[in-house]
Design a protein around this motif. Structure first.
Motif, PDB file in Angstrom:
ATOM      1  N   THR A  77      31.600 -23.055  27.371  1.00 36.18           N
ATOM      2  CA  THR A  77      30.528 -23.784  27.417  1.00 36.18           C
ATOM      3  C   THR A  77      30.947 -25.366  27.730  1.00 36.18           C
ATOM      4  O   THR A  77      30.620 -25.790  28.587  1.00 36.18           O
ATOM      5  N   MET A  78      32.112 -25.319  27.399  1.00 37.13           N
ATOM      6  CA  MET A  78      32.556 -26.840  27.969  1.00 37.13           C
ATOM      7  C   MET A  78      33.633 -26.461  29.084  1.00 37.13           C
ATOM      8  O   MET A  78      34.336 -27.637  29.228  1.00 37.13           O
ATOM      9  N   GLY A  83      31.285 -30.170  31.446  1.00 39.53           N
ATOM     10  CA  GLY A  83      31.677 -30.515  30.341  1.00 39.53           C
ATOM     11  C   GLY A  83      33.310 -31.285  30.536  1.00 39.53           C
ATOM     12  O   GLY A  83      33.384 -31.311  29.449  1.00 39.53           O
ATOM     13  N   SER A  87      34.794 -34.087  28.948  1.00 37.38           N
ATOM     14  CA  SER A  87      35.484 -34.330  27.584  1.00 37.38           C
ATOM     15  C   SER A  87      36.853 -34.857  27.244  1.00 37.38           C
ATOM     16  O   SER A  87      37.405 -35.761  27.173  1.00 37.38           O
ATOM     17  N   GLN A 105      37.338 -33.296  22.328  1.00 34.24           N
ATOM     18  CA  GLN A 105      36.035 -34.273  22.622  1.00 34.24           C
ATOM     19  C   GLN A 105      36.286 -35.556  22.675  1.00 34.24           C
ATOM     20  O   GLN A 105      34.910 -36.337  22.593  1.00 34.24           O
ATOM     21  N   SER A 235      37.265 -33.233  35.345  1.00 37.19           N
ATOM     22  CA  SER A 235      36.796 -32.457  36.264  1.00 37.19           C
ATOM     23  C   SER A 235      37.305 -31.594  37.397  1.00 37.19           C
ATOM     24  O   SER A 235      35.556 -30.347  37.718  1.00 37.19           O
ATOM     25  N   ILE A 337      24.208 -33.187  32.847  1.00 33.83           N
ATOM     26  CA  ILE A 337      24.827 -31.855  31.748  1.00 33.83           C
ATOM     27  C   ILE A 337      23.039 -31.017  31.764  1.00 33.83           C
ATOM     28  O   ILE A 337      23.212 -29.999  30.868  1.00 33.83           O
ATOM     29  N   MET A 344      24.896 -24.208  26.083  1.00 34.23           N
ATOM     30  CA  MET A 344      26.059 -25.180  25.637  1.00 34.23           C
ATOM     31  C   MET A 344      25.584 -25.266  24.716  1.00 34.23           C
ATOM     32  O   MET A 344      26.528 -24.997  23.573  1.00 34.23           O
TER      33      MET A 344
END
Length: 555
Positions: A77-78, A83, A87, A105, A235, A337, A344
């Protein structure tokens, strides 16, 4: 230039020392002790809040992701671009232990808070001292031209080092698998290094402008830019933008994964460079002035400035614009998100239970309701700052000349409170708009725009109650005005963390934010909103009544 300024050596190139020839750093030790005395409550609160928040989060991660399967689901999920933007860099996901999860995170988020603490320390003990005239008074004695800045940097460095040491000791003593002593020492050092960087940044911005709020706002904009660069870089595929951010440097220590110390050298080099630049710039200006010359005003003021509300709007517009832009971006980041919220969170049992208690027809709605609490708390930070602006004007001696005219105390203070209430509502509006637009793009559901805007505006009465609390403290207990900060802090702890940690309902009911319907998951109920509005009106009236009865503080 005043005689006191000349005595201090500012603007006099032939005299590097002070009146007694004690050198440019004369009196630094005394000023350090004085600053620590003044911050004997503020700094411990900051440090303990960051420490306890980190330790509780580390324990929560160990409970929520106790098995390798849970951590593997978290990696899935991250690993999305959204995500990673929220994070940190992808490399943490290669060995996602509880420690790696903490560094991935939490490090970027707490680094922002540490930077905020450092900025406030520097501006409080440098530019704010000049703005109130205390620095010029002290520098007319045996206090060197660099003493105030050196003392402020020393206090900020001490606070960051203490925080880093406590984080290292606290995390190392938890006994969590994957959180070892060496990684904990690096985790604490990373926070201290980032704090030193932004202390240096504030040392520079304090030289640029003649106002403490301007110096603070510019430094906070640098923090925001650093976070955005970090998010954009993490990202992306290459991650190059993250190397332009000190927050990105701290995260690239890959704490609890690789434990690389060398990126912190970049932080220390930048901190030293910024501090040296601050000292150099301070010799190029007069006490109370800034490097950037103030623009001449219009020959004739606008009619709005002749009214209390117009003047208050003029004083608040910079901070309101900054918070509005920040909340819009914050809402857009969470909205981006929203379409992935179900994937997630589907494997996190404790969050699932918290979302089920909120209600709604799906996880996305419940997640949006939980995020709205965070948005509202950030807006509450603005309204507390705006509501207490009247107190700052009073202690700085700028309120007395205004009130010596036909302007009443109620109209003067009421204008600041009105801007705080209206500005807070506007901040909620733009946050909901950013959340809605990005959420609609993420989910493909255009109906989310008006729904999320309405969900954000539902917190406006709670913001008004927050303004009312600040008004009561300002009117009746002016020296305790800072206690108004308890409202947003408590709202975040019980409204957001309390949902996850299962705090009892009565704790949530003590906060005005706890009575707001959790839109869009819950149904709209006008009764608590009307009650909150009436309570806010009563508190504002009570605060203004107290202001009329007490003496005004003068310089």
């Amino acid at each position: 230039m005043t005689s006191a300024t000349k005595t201090a050596g500012v603007g006099a190139p032939a005299r590097p020392g002070t009146a007694a020839g004690g050198g440019a750093l004369a009196g630094t030790g005394t000023l350090v002790r004085f600053a620590l005395r003044r911050d004997r409550v503020r700094l411990p609160v900051w440090i303990l809040a960051l420490l306890l928040g980190t330790l509780s989060t580390a324990n929560s991660y160990a409970e929520l992701y106790g098995t390798p399967e849970d951590r593997a689901n978290a990696v899935e999920t991250m690993g999305s671009p959204a995500g990673l933007a929220m994070s940190g860099p992808r490399h943490y996901l290669d060995d996602y232990t509880s420690g790696a999860m903490l560094g991935h995170q939490m490090l970027g988020f707490t680094a922002v808070l540490v930077g905020l603490m450092s900025v406030l320390v520097i501006t409080r003990h440098t530019r704010a001292e000049e703005e109130t005239g205390r620095a010029e008074l002290l520098r007319s004695t045996v206090v060197g031209r660099h003493a105030h800045l050196a003392a402020a940097l020393s206090v900020a460095a001490l606070a960051n080092l203490v925080l880093g040491l406590l984080l290292a000791l606290g995390l190392g003593g938890l006994g969590i698998d994957g959180v070892d002593a060496g990684g904990s020492l690096l985790y604490g050092a990373a926070h201290a290094a980032v704090g030193l960087v932004f202390a240096g940044v504030a040392a520079v911005t304090a030289q640029l402008t003649a106002h403490a709020r301007g110096a603070t706002g510019t430094a906070l904009a640098v923090i925001g830019a650093a976070y955005v660069l970090r998010a954009a870089g993490d990202s992306g595929e290459s991650g190059a933008l993250s190397w332009l951010s000190p927050i990105g440097w701290a995260q690239r220590t890959y704490v609890y994964v690789d434990d690389d110390w060398w990126p912190l050298l970049l932080c220390l080099a930048l901190a030293a460079g910024c501090a040296a630049t601050g000292f150099a710039l301070s010799t190029r200006r007069d006490v109370g002035a800034g490097i950037r010359p103030q623009k001449p005003g219009r020959p004739v003021a606008s009619p709005a400035l002749g009214t209390p509300l117009g003047l208050a709007l003029r004083l608040h517009r910079g901070m309101l614009a900054g918070f509005g832009a920040g909340l819009f971006l914050m809402g857009a980041m969470y909205g981006s998100i929203l379409g992935q919220a179900e994937d997630m969170l589907k494997d996190i049992d404790q969050l699932q239970e918290a979302l089920e208690r909120i209600g709604g027809t799906g996880i996305a709605e419940a997640f949006a309701s939980m995020v709205m609490v965070v948005v509202a708390v950030v807006a509450a930070v603005y309204v507390v700052m705006a509501a207490l602006r009247a107190r700052a004007e009073e202690t700085a001696g700028r309120a007395e000349p205004l009130l010596a005219t036909g302007l009443s105390r109620g109209r003067w203070a009421g204008s600041h409170l009105a801007v705080a209430m209206g500005g807070g509502t506007l901040a909620l509006l733009v946050a909901g708009l950013g959340f809605g637009i990005a959420g609609a793009a993420s989910t493909g559901d255009g109906v989310l725009v008006p729904r999320l805007v309405g969900a954000a505006l539902a917190y406006a009465p709670a913001l008004w109650v927050t303004v009312g609390v600040a008004a009561v403290l300002f009117g009746w207990f002016p020296r305790a005005s800072a206690a108004a900060w308890i409202v947003p802090v408590y709202a975040f702890v019980v409204g957001y963390l309390g949902q996850i940690l299962r705090f009892p309902d009565w704790m949530n009911n003590l906060s005005p934010f706890g009575h707001v319907p959790r839109l869009p998951a819950a149904d709209l109920d006008w009764t608590p909103l009307l009650v909150l509005t009436l309570v806010a009106a009563g508190l504002v009236w009570l605060g203004l009544a107290g202001l009329r009865r007490r003496d005004l503080e003068t310089k």
